[in-house]
Scaffold this motif. Structure first.
Motif, PDB file in Angstrom:
ATOM      1  N   ASP A 108       0.815  -1.037   0.282  1.00 38.98           N
ATOM      2  CA  ASP A 108       0.328  -0.104   0.160  1.00 38.98           C
ATOM      3  C   ASP A 108       0.719   1.438  -0.271  1.00 38.98           C
ATOM      4  OD1 ASP A 108      -2.103  -1.861   0.123  1.00 38.98           O
ATOM      5  OD2 ASP A 108      -2.611  -1.006   1.978  1.00 38.98           O
ATOM      6  N   ASP A 109       2.338   0.952   0.485  1.00 41.04           N
ATOM      7  CA  ASP A 109       2.982   2.215   1.106  1.00 41.04           C
ATOM      8  C   ASP A 109       3.779   2.400  -0.995  1.00 41.04           C
ATOM      9  OD1 ASP A 109       1.934   3.437   3.743  1.00 41.04           O
ATOM     10  OD2 ASP A 109       3.241   1.663   4.300  1.00 41.04           O
ATOM     11  N   ARG A 110       4.194   1.377  -1.278  1.00 42.78           N
ATOM     12  CA  ARG A 110       4.692   1.430  -2.553  1.00 42.78           C
ATOM     13  C   ARG A 110       5.940   2.156  -2.331  1.00 42.78           C
ATOM     14  NH1 ARG A 110       2.074   6.782  -5.519  1.00 42.78           N
ATOM     15  NH2 ARG A 110       4.158   7.360  -4.512  1.00 42.78           N
ATOM     16  N   ASP A 111       6.385   1.406  -1.561  1.00 36.62           N
ATOM     17  CA  ASP A 111       7.201   0.937  -1.407  1.00 36.62           C
ATOM     18  C   ASP A 111       8.470  -0.528  -1.333  1.00 36.62           C
ATOM     19  OD1 ASP A 111       6.640   0.026   1.301  1.00 36.62           O
ATOM     20  OD2 ASP A 111       7.746   0.653   2.669  1.00 36.62           O
ATOM     21  N   LEU A 112       7.428  -1.467  -1.536  1.00 39.06           N
ATOM     22  CA  LEU A 112       8.189  -2.319  -2.382  1.00 39.06           C
ATOM     23  C   LEU A 112       7.069  -2.985  -3.591  1.00 39.06           C
ATOM     24  CD1 LEU A 112       9.716  -5.006  -2.352  1.00 39.06           C
ATOM     25  CD2 LEU A 112       7.683  -6.125  -0.585  1.00 39.06           C
ATOM     26  N   THR A 113       7.677  -3.595  -4.475  1.00 40.67           N
ATOM     27  CA  THR A 113       6.726  -4.037  -5.767  1.00 40.67           C
ATOM     28  C   THR A 113       7.937  -5.158  -6.258  1.00 40.67           C
ATOM     29  OG1 THR A 113       6.905  -1.533  -6.679  1.00 40.67           O
ATOM     30  CG2 THR A 113       6.377  -2.926  -7.414  1.00 40.67           C
ATOM     31  N   VAL A 114       6.828  -6.029  -6.370  1.00 41.75           N
ATOM     32  CA  VAL A 114       7.127  -7.426  -7.170  1.00 41.75           C
ATOM     33  C   VAL A 114       6.526  -7.329  -8.339  1.00 41.75           C
ATOM     34  CG1 VAL A 114       7.788 -10.070  -6.735  1.00 41.75           C
ATOM     35  CG2 VAL A 114       6.944  -8.118  -4.776  1.00 41.75           C
ATOM     36  N   THR A 115       7.461  -7.469  -9.566  1.00 42.30           N
ATOM     37  CA  THR A 115       6.934  -7.375 -11.124  1.00 42.30           C
ATOM     38  C   THR A 115       7.166  -9.418 -11.649  1.00 42.30           C
ATOM     39  OG1 THR A 115       7.404  -5.179 -11.568  1.00 42.30           O
ATOM     40  CG2 THR A 115       7.210  -6.350 -12.957  1.00 42.30           C
ATOM     41  N   ALA A 116       6.510  -9.461 -11.592  1.00 39.41           N
ATOM     42  CA  ALA A 116       6.589 -10.957 -12.690  1.00 39.41           C
ATOM     43  C   ALA A 116       6.127 -11.110 -13.981  1.00 39.41           C
ATOM     44  CB  ALA A 116       5.714 -11.896 -12.087  1.00 39.41           C
ATOM     45  N   PRO A 132      12.155   3.051  -0.252  1.00 42.02           N
ATOM     46  CA  PRO A 132      11.504   3.982   0.257  1.00 42.02           C
ATOM     47  C   PRO A 132      10.379   5.083   0.182  1.00 42.02           C
ATOM     48  CG  PRO A 132      13.777   3.276   0.502  1.00 42.02           C
ATOM     49  CD  PRO A 132      12.956   3.312  -0.416  1.00 42.02           C
ATOM     50  N   ARG A 133       9.533   5.040   0.189  1.00 42.24           N
ATOM     51  CA  ARG A 133       8.762   6.272  -0.415  1.00 42.24           C
ATOM     52  C   ARG A 133       8.523   7.220   0.588  1.00 42.24           C
ATOM     53  NH1 ARG A 133       8.134   6.714  -5.293  1.00 42.24           N
ATOM     54  NH2 ARG A 133       7.368   4.371  -6.765  1.00 42.24           N
ATOM     55  N   ARG A 134       8.513   6.282   2.452  1.00 43.83           N
ATOM     56  CA  ARG A 134       8.482   7.673   3.347  1.00 43.83           C
ATOM     57  C   ARG A 134       9.413   8.546   3.927  1.00 43.83           C
ATOM     58  NH1 ARG A 134       8.772   2.013   6.668  1.00 43.83           N
ATOM     59  NH2 ARG A 134       9.222   1.303   4.819  1.00 43.83           N
ATOM     60  N   MET A 135      11.021   8.784   2.816  1.00 40.52           N
ATOM     61  CA  MET A 135      11.742   9.826   2.727  1.00 40.52           C
ATOM     62  C   MET A 135      11.402  10.923   2.444  1.00 40.52           C
ATOM     63  SD  MET A 135      14.466   7.192   1.948  1.00 40.52           S
ATOM     64  CE  MET A 135      15.721   7.033   3.488  1.00 40.52           C
ATOM     65  N   GLY A 136      10.000  11.364   1.784  1.00 41.89           N
ATOM     66  CA  GLY A 136      10.036  12.701   1.452  1.00 41.89           C
ATOM     67  C   GLY A 136      10.830  12.402  -0.001  1.00 41.89           C
ATOM     68  N   GLY A 137      11.168  13.897  -0.500  1.00 47.79           N
ATOM     69  CA  GLY A 137      11.796  13.774  -2.100  1.00 47.79           C
ATOM     70  C   GLY A 137      13.048  13.123  -2.253  1.00 47.79           C
ATOM     71  N   CYS A 138      13.267  13.105  -1.130  1.00 49.23           N
ATOM     72  CA  CYS A 138      15.064  12.360  -1.518  1.00 49.23           C
ATOM     73  C   CYS A 138      14.543  10.793  -1.842  1.00 49.23           C
ATOM     74  CB  CYS A 138      15.946  12.988  -0.979  1.00 49.23           C
ATOM     75  SG  CYS A 138      16.322  14.510  -0.618  1.00 49.23           S
ATOM     76  N   GLY A 139      15.510  10.289  -2.086  1.00 49.13           N
ATOM     77  CA  GLY A 139      15.197   8.299  -1.176  1.00 49.13           C
ATOM     78  C   GLY A 139      16.260   7.981  -2.660  1.00 49.13           C
ATOM     79  N   TRP A 140      16.210   5.971  -2.135  1.00 44.37           N
ATOM     80  CA  TRP A 140      16.967   5.462  -3.081  1.00 44.37           C
ATOM     81  C   TRP A 140      15.737   4.476  -4.007  1.00 44.37           C
ATOM     82  CZ3 TRP A 140      16.560   0.125  -1.215  1.00 44.37           C
ATOM     83  CH2 TRP A 140      16.171   0.477   0.041  1.00 44.37           C
ATOM     84  N   ALA A 141      16.979   3.473  -4.466  1.00 42.47           N
ATOM     85  CA  ALA A 141      16.085   2.357  -5.086  1.00 42.47           C
ATOM     86  C   ALA A 141      17.404   1.247  -5.011  1.00 42.47           C
ATOM     87  CB  ALA A 141      15.269   2.974  -5.943  1.00 42.47           C
ATOM     88  N   ALA A 142      17.161   0.637  -5.146  1.00 45.75           N
ATOM     89  CA  ALA A 142      17.167  -0.653  -5.218  1.00 45.75           C
ATOM     90  C   ALA A 142      16.084  -1.770  -5.937  1.00 45.75           C
ATOM     91  CB  ALA A 142      17.936  -0.957  -4.441  1.00 45.75           C
TER      92      ALA A 142
END
Length: 170
Positions: A108-116, A132-142
């Motif tokens: 629901d928070d869209r911080d974990l996505t699994v694509t198949a 992580p979407r909870r960090m505001g405008g700055c962040g990272w993705a892996a």
């Protein structure tokens, strides 16, 4: 000791240094690429009391590949609902004959996505992305992409994830 799903060997692997309640998913093509679900807890709060059939769960997701490791704490999920990740994996396993295009699930928070994505030979590419979407405008993705066999292997994975979430707080 509780066994862990090991997609690389289509079997279960006993754990050494990890908690027996963790779920570890390894890539068939490269076992150094893995996902680990750990530390599932169900907060004892008003939400859990209101909705006992579908409990709120927090858990940690770790992704690892050669030269890269990332983790995200307090991923928010639910147990007992088809919209949870275990339901998504179960639906993929049921469609062992394949599908066109991409299927996607996210918290629901869209911080974990699994694509198949279904590939020939009954194989599925599962891409796990942490953002992580909870960090505001700055962040990272892996992200990492695992290759697993559809059908029984994917059904076993779904059952392990469902069991992992159900144990939280229980």
């Amino acid at each position: 000791m509780h066994p862990h799903f090991d997609a690389a060997n289509e079997s279960y692997e006993p754990t050494g240094s990890t908690d027996p309640n963790d779920v570890i998913i390894r890539c068939n093509d490269n076992p150094a690429i893995r996902i680990r679900l750990r530390d599932a807890v169900s907060p004892d709060d008003e939400i859990a009391a209101r909705y006992p059939a579908s409990r709120l769960v927090h858990y940690t997701v770790e992704i690892q590949a050669p030269g890269m490791a990332a983790h995200l704490d307090r991923v928010v999920g639910w147990t007992g609902e088809a919209r949870e990740i275990a339901g998504f994996l179960t639906d993929l396993a049921r469609d062992f004959g394949g599908w066109d295009g991409e299927r996607r699930w996210q918290t629901d928070d869209r911080d974990l996505t699994v694509t198949a994505v279904f590939r020939s030979g009954g194989r599925v590419e599962l891409t796990w992305e942490l953002r992580p979407r909870r960090m505001g405008g700055c962040g990272w993705a892996a992200s990492v992409t695992l290759v697993v066999e559809t059908g029984e292997q994917l059904a076993t994975l779904a059952a392990e994830v469902r069991h992992f979430l159900a144990r939280a707080g229980g």
